[in-house]
Scaffold this active site. Structure first.
Site, short mmCIF file in Angstrom:
data_model
loop_
_atom_site.label_atom_id
_atom_site.label_comp_id
_atom_site.label_asym_id
_atom_site.label_seq_id
_atom_site.Cartn_x
_atom_site.Cartn_y
_atom_site.Cartn_z
N TYR A 1 3.92 3.44 14.65
CA TYR A 1 3.56 1.83 14.68
C TYR A 1 3.37 1.26 16.00
O TYR A 1 2.57 0.60 16.16
CB TYR A 1 4.84 1.14 14.00
N ASP B 1 3.20 1.22 5.57
CA ASP B 1 2.81 0.17 4.59
C ASP B 1 1.62 -0.72 5.77
O ASP B 1 0.78 -1.45 5.11
CB ASP B 1 3.74 -0.83 4.31
N LYS C 1 10.79 2.96 0.93
CA LYS C 1 10.89 1.65 1.02
C LYS C 1 9.41 1.18 0.62
O LYS C 1 8.40 1.48 1.05
CB LYS C 1 11.02 0.96 2.37
#
Length: 517
Positions: A263, A298, A370
Site C-alpha cells: 500500500y 481494497d 476484511k
C-alpha cells in the site's frame, strides 16, 4: 456453507508462486535494516519521549549513530554497551545522547561486546514479557465479556482530537460496533518520526501516538465492560514509521493494525526497499503481539476497475498471506482485504461481487477476511447509497466475512455524523440477523455465472502470479501491475533510510519474537 467448485490445482499453483515471490523479497530484505526499524528497536528497549525541540529521542539516537557510521552494527548493542559501561537505563542513555553528554561507541573488546549483547537481550526479553502479558489481558477480557458474532462491525472515528475521538468511540461501541478504528491524520504516513503525547489538532484524522493509543485503549476497555463485549481497537501501521507504530501498538494492546506489504509503495510513493524491510519487522511485532493485520487490496479498486482488476486483488492477497507467514502471523491474524466496488449500473454486478467475496473465503478459509464497503460509486444520493450498503451487507454475511467495515450512506458528502453511524449499524444488524443462516441454506449453481466468474478470476490471478514469479515483485510493481500505478525500486520517499548491515549486525527481537513461528 455453500461452496463453489474451484480447481484446487490452480489454487496450489498460485500459492506456490506467491511463496517464491515472498521469499525472494524476504531474502533481499534480510541483508538490510532501516532507520525506522532501528528506532522501533530503541522504543522496544525502553526509549521514549522528546528533546527540548520536540524531536523524538529514538530519532536523535539513530541520527547520532548514522552520523558516526555505527548504525550498520545495529542500535541495540550500541545502546546496551553504554548502559552496561555507565550503569544507566536505555532512557537515560538516550537523553544523554540528545543532550550531547554521551557519545555511543562500539564495545572496546570482544568481552565487552558479549556483555552488551547480554544486556540488549535481557531488555528485549523484558519487553517481550510485557507484550505477552498484554496478549494475556486481551484473552482474559474476551473470556470475561465475550465478543460480537462475525462479521464484526468496524467503525471509524476521525475528529483529529483524541479526546473527541474517545467520545465518539464510546458512542459507537454503545450503538453496536465491535471494532473502532482511529483514522490517522492526513499525511502522517509521510512523516519520518512519530509525534509525541496526546494530540488534538489532526487533519482528517488523529495522529497515531503511543499516548493516544493508551487513551483509546482505556476508553474501549471501560465501555466494553459496560456493554459486556470486548471492543477491538485499530490503527494504521504503515508509512515511514511502520515498525515504530507496530511497537507502540504492541505495547498498548491494540488489536488490529492496517499493515499492507504494498500500500505505501503504490498509494504513498514510499520507496519499495524501505517498505519491504519495514513490513517484515512490523509484521513480526504484530504477530508476536497477537494483533490482526488488515491488508489494503481494497484500495486497488479505487483506481482500477473492480471487474477488470479483480484478479489483482486475489493475487495480492496470496502475496500478503505469504509475507505474513514468514513473519510468524497465524491465519487468524491475516485480515486480507477486499471490497464491494463494482459499478452498480453493471448488469449482474451483485453476482460478481458475490463471486469475488466467496472466492476469497474459500481460497483463504482460515483467514480473518476484511470486507470494505462501496465508496467509489457513492454519489451523494443517500437513499441509493443506503441500498448499496444493504447489498454489501448481504454479500458479507452470506460469504462469512470476518471484519465488516460499515458503509455510510453519506459517503462522498461529509465525515459521518453519529446518527449516520447509527443508521449504518442498524442496516447491518438487520441484514445480519435476518440472513444469519442463509449461507447454510443455499447452494451455488454448478457451472453458473457466479462459479464461472470465480474460476475465471482465480485463473487470471494464478497467471499473474506466475508472471510476477518470473520477473520479480519489484519489477511487477514498476510495471503498474497493481492499481494501475507504477513505482520504481529506487524511487519514492525514504530510500535514504535503507541501510546495508555489517556482518556483526545484531537485533535481539527477531530471535525472541519468531521463536517457534
Amino acid at each position: 456453507m455453500a461452496q463453489l467448485q474451484l480447481d484446487p490445482a490452480v489454487i496450489d499453483r498460485a500459492r506456490a508462486a506467491a511463496t517464491r515471490i515472498a521469499r525472494r523479497v524476504r531474502d533481499e530484505a534480510a541483508r538490510k535494516t532501516t532507520t525506522s526499524v532501528e528506532r522501533a528497536t530503541l522504543r522496544l528497549l525502553g526509549v521514549d519521549g522528546v528533546d527540548e525541540n520536540q524531536v523524538p529521542l529514538p530519532n536523535r539516537v539513530v541520527d547520532h549513530l548514522r552520523g558516526s557510521g555505527l548504525i550498520v552494527h545495529g542500535a541495540a548493542p550500541l545502546l546496551a554497551a553504554a548502559m552496561e559501561e555507565q550503569g544507566l537505563t536505555a532512557q537515560q542513555v538516550a537523553e544523554g545522547v540528545a543532550q550531547g553528554k554521551i557519545t555511543l561507541a562500539r564495545p572496546r573488546d570482544a568481552r565487552a561486546e558479549k556483555a552488551a549483547r547480554r544486556v540488549a537481550e535481557a531488555e528485549a526479553a523484558r519487553m517481550c514479557e510485557h507484550i505477552a502479558a498484554q496478549r494475556a489481558r486481551r484473552s482474559a477480557r474476551i473470556a470475561q465479556y465475550g465478543e460480537g458474532p462475525t462479521p464484526w462491525l468496524y467503525l471509524i472515528v476521525a475528529t483529529g482530537n483524541i479526546h473527541e475521538d474517545v467520545k465518539q468511540a464510546r458512542a459507537a461501541a454503545q450503538q453496536g460496533a465491535d471494532i473502532v478504528a482511529v483514522i490517522r491524520s492526513t499525511g502522517q504516513s509521510l512523516l519520518d518520526y512519530v509525534p509525541y503525547g496526546a494530540t488534538t489538532e489532526g487533519f482528517g484524522g488523529t495522529y497515531a501516538t503511543q499516548e493516544n493509543f493508551r487513551l483509546m485503549r482505556a476508553a474501549l476497555d471501560e465501555v466494553g465492560a459496560q456493554v459486556k463485549r470486548y471492543i477491538r481497537l485499530t490503527n494504521y501501521c504503515s508509512g515511514l514509521c511502520m515498525p515504530e507504530i507496530a511497537a507502540m501498538g504492541a505495547m498498548e494492546r491494540l488489536d488490529m493494525m492496517l499493515n499492507d506489504s504494498m500500500y505505501g509503495i503504490i498509494f504513498r510513493d514510499i520507496n519499495m526497499q524501505r517498505t519491504f524491510i519495514d513490513q517484515f519487522f512490523s509484521r513480526m511485532v504484530n504477530g508476536y503481539a497477537g494483533i490482526m493485520i488488515n491488508t489494503g487490496e481494497d484500495n486497488y479498486l479505487t483506481t482500477a476497475d473492480a471487474v477488470e482488476a479483480a484478479h489483482t486483488v486475489l493475487a495480492s492477497q496470496f502475496i500478503n498471506e505469504q509475507f505474513a507467514h514468514l513473519c510468524g502471523l497465524k491465519p487468524s491474524q491475516m485480515g486480507l482485504g477486499s471490497a464491494f466496488e463494482i459499478n452498480p449500473a453493471l448488469e449482474n454486478g451483485f453476482l460478481w461481487e458475490l463471486a469475488h467475496a466467496q472466492l476469497a473465503r474459500q481460497v483463504f478459509p482460515e483467514a480473518s477476511l476484511k470486507y470494505m464497503p462501496p465508496t467509489k460509486h457513492m454519489t451523494g444520493n443517500i437513499f441509493r447509497g443506503h441500498v448499496q450498503d444493504a447489498l454489501f451487507n448481504v454479500v458479507s454475511t452470506v460469504t462469512r466475512q470476518n471484519v465488516h467495515l460499515l458503509g455510510m450512506m453519506t459517503e462522498a458528502i461529509h465525515t459521518p455524523f453519529i446518527q449516520d453511524r447509527y443508521l449504518a449499524i442498524e442496516n447491518a444488524r438487520y441484514v445480519f440477523n435476518t440472513m444469519r443462516d442463509l449461507h447454510a441454506e443455499v447452494e451455488f449453481k454448478r457451472g453458473g455465472l457466479i462459479e464461472t466468474r470465480a474460476q475465471q478470476v482465480l485463473t487470471e490471478a494464478a497467471e499473474m502470479l506466475a508472471e510476477i514469479d518470473r520477473i520479480g515483485l519489484p519489477q511487477a510493481i514498476a510495471r503498474g501491475t497493481f492499481a494501475d500505478i507504477a513505482r520504481q525500486p529506487d524511487g519514492g520517499k525514504g530510500l535514504d533510510g535503507v541501510i546495508a548491515t555489517a556482518d556483526d549486525y545484531h537485533n535481539p527481537f527477531p530471535a525472541l519474537m519468531l521463536a517457534g513461528a
